[in-house]
Design a protein around this motif. Structure first.
Motif, mmCIF file in Angstrom:
data_model
loop_
_atom_site.group_PDB
_atom_site.id
_atom_site.type_symbol
_atom_site.label_atom_id
_atom_site.label_comp_id
_atom_site.label_asym_id
_atom_site.label_seq_id
_atom_site.Cartn_x
_atom_site.Cartn_y
_atom_site.Cartn_z
ATOM 1 N N CYS A 240 -0.368 1.469 3.351
ATOM 2 C CA CYS A 240 -0.467 1.947 1.967
ATOM 3 C C CYS A 240 0.782 2.727 1.585
ATOM 4 C CB CYS A 240 -1.694 2.832 1.831
ATOM 5 S SG CYS A 240 -1.911 3.430 0.146
ATOM 6 N N ASP A 242 2.113 5.166 -1.291
ATOM 7 C CA ASP A 242 1.966 5.965 -2.514
ATOM 8 C C ASP A 242 3.351 6.050 -3.139
ATOM 9 O OD1 ASP A 242 -0.605 6.349 -1.618
ATOM 10 O OD2 ASP A 242 -0.472 8.519 -1.422
ATOM 11 N N ILE A 296 1.324 6.803 -8.143
ATOM 12 C CA ILE A 296 0.705 8.105 -8.388
ATOM 13 C C ILE A 296 1.438 8.897 -9.475
ATOM 14 C CG2 ILE A 296 -0.265 8.123 -6.052
ATOM 15 C CD1 ILE A 296 1.689 10.338 -5.338
ATOM 16 N N GLY A 328 -3.373 2.711 -9.592
ATOM 17 C CA GLY A 328 -2.721 3.736 -10.409
ATOM 18 C C GLY A 328 -2.491 3.215 -11.809
ATOM 19 N N GLY A 329 -3.180 3.808 -12.769
ATOM 20 C CA GLY A 329 -2.948 3.428 -14.171
ATOM 21 C C GLY A 329 -3.649 2.161 -14.614
ATOM 22 N N ILE A 330 -4.633 1.682 -13.840
ATOM 23 C CA ILE A 330 -5.383 0.498 -14.292
ATOM 24 C C ILE A 330 -6.501 0.996 -15.212
ATOM 25 C CG2 ILE A 330 -6.623 -1.605 -13.611
ATOM 26 C CD1 ILE A 330 -3.745 -1.509 -12.513
ATOM 27 N N ARG A 331 -6.237 0.940 -16.480
ATOM 28 C CA ARG A 331 -7.155 1.430 -17.521
ATOM 29 C C ARG A 331 -6.595 0.947 -18.850
ATOM 30 N NH1 ARG A 331 -3.837 6.293 -16.515
ATOM 31 N NH2 ARG A 331 -5.178 6.815 -14.757
ATOM 32 N N ILE A 360 -8.776 0.438 -9.034
ATOM 33 C CA ILE A 360 -9.086 1.331 -10.158
ATOM 34 C C ILE A 360 -9.613 2.653 -9.606
ATOM 35 C CG2 ILE A 360 -10.351 1.535 -12.339
ATOM 36 C CD1 ILE A 360 -10.807 -1.458 -12.297
ATOM 37 N N GLY A 361 -9.000 3.751 -9.987
ATOM 38 C CA GLY A 361 -9.407 5.073 -9.506
ATOM 39 C C GLY A 361 -10.198 5.830 -10.557
ATOM 40 N N SER A 497 -7.517 7.429 4.926
ATOM 41 C CA SER A 497 -7.251 8.875 5.027
ATOM 42 C C SER A 497 -7.539 9.436 6.422
ATOM 43 C CB SER A 497 -8.054 9.706 4.022
ATOM 44 O OG SER A 497 -7.769 9.303 2.705
ATOM 45 N N ALA A 499 -5.789 8.743 9.458
ATOM 46 C CA ALA A 499 -5.401 8.056 10.698
ATOM 47 C C ALA A 499 -4.244 8.798 11.358
ATOM 48 C CB ALA A 499 -4.994 6.616 10.393
ATOM 49 N N GLY A 521 0.793 7.778 6.236
ATOM 50 C CA GLY A 521 1.747 8.709 6.848
ATOM 51 C C GLY A 521 2.247 8.283 8.214
HETATM 52 O O1 1PR Z 1 -6.702 7.182 -11.193
HETATM 53 O O2 1PR Z 1 -6.659 4.717 -11.438
HETATM 54 O O3 1PR Z 1 -4.677 6.076 -12.042
HETATM 55 O O4 1PR Z 1 -5.369 5.759 -9.675
HETATM 56 C C1 1PR Z 1 -4.557 6.698 -9.051
HETATM 57 C C2 1PR Z 1 -4.435 6.275 -7.600
HETATM 58 O O5 1PR Z 1 -3.428 7.077 -6.991
HETATM 59 C C3 1PR Z 1 -5.712 6.475 -6.826
HETATM 60 O O6 1PR Z 1 -5.899 5.357 -5.977
HETATM 61 C C4 1PR Z 1 -5.463 7.727 -5.979
HETATM 62 O O7 1PR Z 1 -6.055 7.596 -4.705
HETATM 63 C C5 1PR Z 1 -3.948 7.720 -5.849
HETATM 64 N N1 1PR Z 1 -3.378 9.088 -5.852
HETATM 65 C C6 1PR Z 1 -3.243 9.876 -6.942
HETATM 66 N N2 1PR Z 1 -2.646 11.028 -6.566
HETATM 67 C C7 1PR Z 1 -2.391 10.950 -5.256
HETATM 68 C C8 1PR Z 1 -1.740 11.955 -4.436
HETATM 69 O O8 1PR Z 1 -1.588 11.806 -3.220
HETATM 70 N N3 1PR Z 1 -1.328 13.054 -5.049
HETATM 71 N N4 1PR Z 1 -2.754 9.234 -3.555
HETATM 72 C C9 1PR Z 1 -2.849 9.698 -4.809
HETATM 73 C C10 1PR Z 1 -3.807 9.146 -2.794
HETATM 74 C C11 1PR Z 1 -4.431 8.479 -0.746
HETATM 75 C C12 1PR Z 1 -4.145 7.257 -0.027
HETATM 76 C C13 1PR Z 1 -3.434 7.552 1.260
HETATM 77 C C14 1PR Z 1 -4.464 7.584 2.314
HETATM 78 C C15 1PR Z 1 -3.938 7.461 3.706
HETATM 79 N N5 1PR Z 1 -3.358 8.836 -1.550
HETATM 80 O O9 1PR Z 1 -3.397 6.397 -0.743
HETATM 81 O O10 1PR Z 1 -2.501 6.601 1.417
HETATM 82 O O11 1PR Z 1 -5.212 8.793 2.206
HETATM 83 O O12 1PR Z 1 -3.073 8.492 4.007
HETATM 84 P P1 1PR Z 1 -2.857 8.945 5.510
HETATM 85 O O13 1PR Z 1 -2.996 7.741 6.365
HETATM 86 O O14 1PR Z 1 -1.453 9.463 5.553
HETATM 87 O O15 1PR Z 1 -3.863 10.001 5.804
HETATM 88 P P2 1PR Z 1 -5.865 5.957 -11.180
#
Ligand code: 1PR
Length: 549
Positions: A240, A242, A296, A328-331, A360-361, A497, A499, A521
């Motif tokens: 993944c 971000d 993000i 991200g931004g699917i709306r 979609i978040g 999240s 790992a 990460g």
């Molecule tokens: O709300 O439809 O616009 O979608 C926004 C998307 O962006 C969502 O999927 C939300 O999870 C993601 N997002 C928004 N802000 C953050 C941020 O980190 N500040 N990232 C973010 C979320 C979570 C995972 C991550 C895993 C594994 N990140 O993507 O990759 O937790 O991480 P790890 O293996 O390092 O623990 P919308």
């Protein structure tokens, strides 16, 4: 290859197929009107989504009869996914008749013992062979029983006495054996997506394009399929990324701790872990089974057509031949000039740019809230429903950003609770998982079980399950959360999240039964290579896709 044509009825991601063909050194021409079909020397017909939608599109656009005539003419034809299903007489998915080239109808997989859609990499059992060789095309079109191929579908065709001379290969999902490839004379088709099946899939496409595309049926020997004790489905490992604009405006891959992406060294800059396209390519080469981009940053003041992530997808899909998801931004979005784009149009832009699925978040949380406010009635207007209707459920992923809310006793809340292995700050043993929106910045009065069950009913095809408390901590997956979601829905679930070690992947597969596990990460910081994860998971007895080259 002059005369290579593609028939596209406007569903989903055909850019990936074009990219795969270009990558092999060939050009392909799109059929623009029904009379073009007869001009083809070789024709590829891909399809995703709904059987009825595909057949109606073929009929209303006047393609159905010329397509049947083309197949009857004996010129080489290749169908992919719904492009294979339409060859049958019909489907329980729709009243719309199929092309009727092959006897039988497609039916839905049984979801009582496995997740549906069948989404992921699976093996094939070849039923046809040419022991004495042939001067024409090899019957197996380079399909290799030792390799795995990418499937995404909820309906399948079954082997029968009536269609057995068509069946090139079958595949087993759970206890169901279905037709994964057909072949007869000039007709070849696959239920899986070769353009998404890494180098194994590219080899197959090359075989169709560079070979004669005509198998001498007199040399072919067939056998019936064998049902195995255990299926051959593999668990997916997903990388993944971000992505956001950093403080200088460049797109970078970043990674936060519990969603905070700023450096803690005092500089407070956005962490920069690499460039999105380059990193995605690296993960493909290292054996990632899918790549997910989560945008993000909200690119405000940017018209939809100029969204930087579209370019990232276009470039990535030129060299990454596994499924790509974008979130991200699917709306529904509004351009600076006031033009409104409904969510399914936003999703369509991403599919045309090379995405296979959208995630979609925040909007999914609002959809679920409305669903409950409407007493569990669908109104057909939500992003989930409209995207699923146009592009199929398999293209709609729900990204969930939950966080723990501790309670002393399950009776202290109306929400679905679990007993957590990590007690709360005041020794609380229970928690519920609160859904959040806006990248975790706002909590809502909705728990994760409410969210995923509502989204499944609205037509979502997969759950990407994050956990804010675990994100970036390297402390392992949140097993209680993941098990509760896995048990609550019938669609595939991706654990995400936390790992930190190879052992975490085996644990999450064995203890929760999820179809896929995602990490960010550890891959970006090169702490745990993808290959090491795959090797360890395989040695532990969980089937994974071998790294293919
Ligand atoms: O709300 O439809 O616009 O979608 C926004 C998307 O962006 C969502 O999927 C939300 O999870 C993601 N997002 C928004 N802000 C953050 C941020 O980190 N500040 N990232 C973010 C979320 C979570 C995972 C991550 C895993 C594994 N990140 O993507 O990759 O937790 O991480 P790890 O293996 O390092 O623990 P919308």
């Amino acid at each position: 290859m002059p005369g290579l044509y593609m028939l596209d009825y406007g569903a989903g991601n055909v850019r990936s197929l074009v990219n795969a063909i270009n990558h092999l050194g060939y050009e392909i021409t799109f059929v623009k009107e029904p009379s073009d079909i007869a001009l083809a020397d070789k024709l590829i017909f891909p399809g995703v989504g709904d059987f009825g939608f595909a057949m109606r599109a073929l009929r209303t656009k006047g393609y159905a009869e010329p397509l049947k005539a083309y197949i009857a003419s004996g010129k080489p034809f290749m169908g992919i996914c719904v492009g294979m299903q339409t060859l049958f007489e019909g489907s329980s998915e729709s009243d719309e008749p199929g092309l009727g080239v092959i006897p039988g109808k497609t039916i839905k997989f049984d979801n009582t013992t496995k997740a549906v859609p069948h989404m992921g990499w699976n093996h094939m059992q070849l039923l046809k062979n040419q022991p004495d060789g042939s001067t024409g095309q090899a019957v197996n079109y380079n399909i290799d029983e030792d390799k795995v191929y990418y499937f995404v579908h909820s309906y399948c065709a079954r082997y029968s006495e009536e269609n057995k001379d068509w069946v090139l290969a079958t595949t087993q999902y759970g206890d169901e054996v279905f037709i994964s490839s057909v072949q007869k004379g000039n007709v070849f088709a696959t239920q899986f997506h070769p353009e998404k099946s890494g180098y194994a899939g590219l080899g197959l496409l090359k075989s169709f394009i560079s070979g004669t595309g005509l198998v001498d049926e007199k040399t072919v020997i067939s056998k019936p399929p064998v049902k195995l004790e255990q299926d051959t489905f593999t668990r997916r490992i997903i990388a993944c990324l971000d992505v956001r604009a950093n403080d200088s405006g460049d797109l970078v891959v970043t990674k936060g701790d519990q969603y905070d992406v700023r450096e803690t060294d005092g500089g407070n800059d956005v962490r920069n872990l690499g460039k999105p396209v380059e990193l995605a390519k690296r993960y493909f080469e290292e054996g990632a089974d899918e790549v997910t981009f989560l945008n993000i940053t909200s690119f405000r003041n940017c018209p939809l057509g100029d969204t930087p992530m579209l370019e990232v997808l276009k470039r990535t899909s030129e060299s990454v031949f596994v499924p790509l998801t974008i979130g991200g931004g699917i709306r529904d979005v509004t351009d600076p000039d006031g033009t409104v784009h409904p969510a399914f149009e936003v999703a369509g832009e991403y599919f045309r740019s090379g995405a296979d699925k959208v995630s979609i978040g925040s909007d999914a949380v609002y959809c679920a809230e409305n669903f409950f406010a409407n007493n569990g009635k669908k109104d057909g207007t939500t992003a989930i429903e409209t995207i699923a209707e146009a592009y199929g459920s398999q293209a709609v992923v729900i990204s969930v950003d939950p966080r723990r809310v501790y309670v002393k006793d399950p009776k202290d809340t109306t929400h679905n609770t679990v007993k957590n292995s990590i007690p709360g700050p005041n020794g609380e043993q229970y928690c519920w998982y609160q859904c959040t929106v806006k990248g975790g910045r706002e909590g809502r009065d909705l728990d994760v079980i409410q969210l995923v069950t509502a989204c499944e009913q609205l037509g979502a095809g997969e759950i990407l399950l994050n956990c804010m408390d675990r994100d970036g901590t390297n402390s392992g997956f949140e097993l209680e959360l993941i098990s509760s979601v896995r048990n609550a829905v019938k669609i595939p679930v991706i654990a995400s999240s936390g790992a930190g070690r190879v052992e975490d992947f085996v644990e999450v597969f064995e203890k929760t039964g999820v179809e896929a596990a995602l990490a960010a990460g550890i891959f970006h910081r090169e702490e745990v290579p993808l290959q090491a994860v795959k090797e360890f998971v395989k040695e532990s007895g969980v089937a994974v896709r071998p790294i293919d080259t």
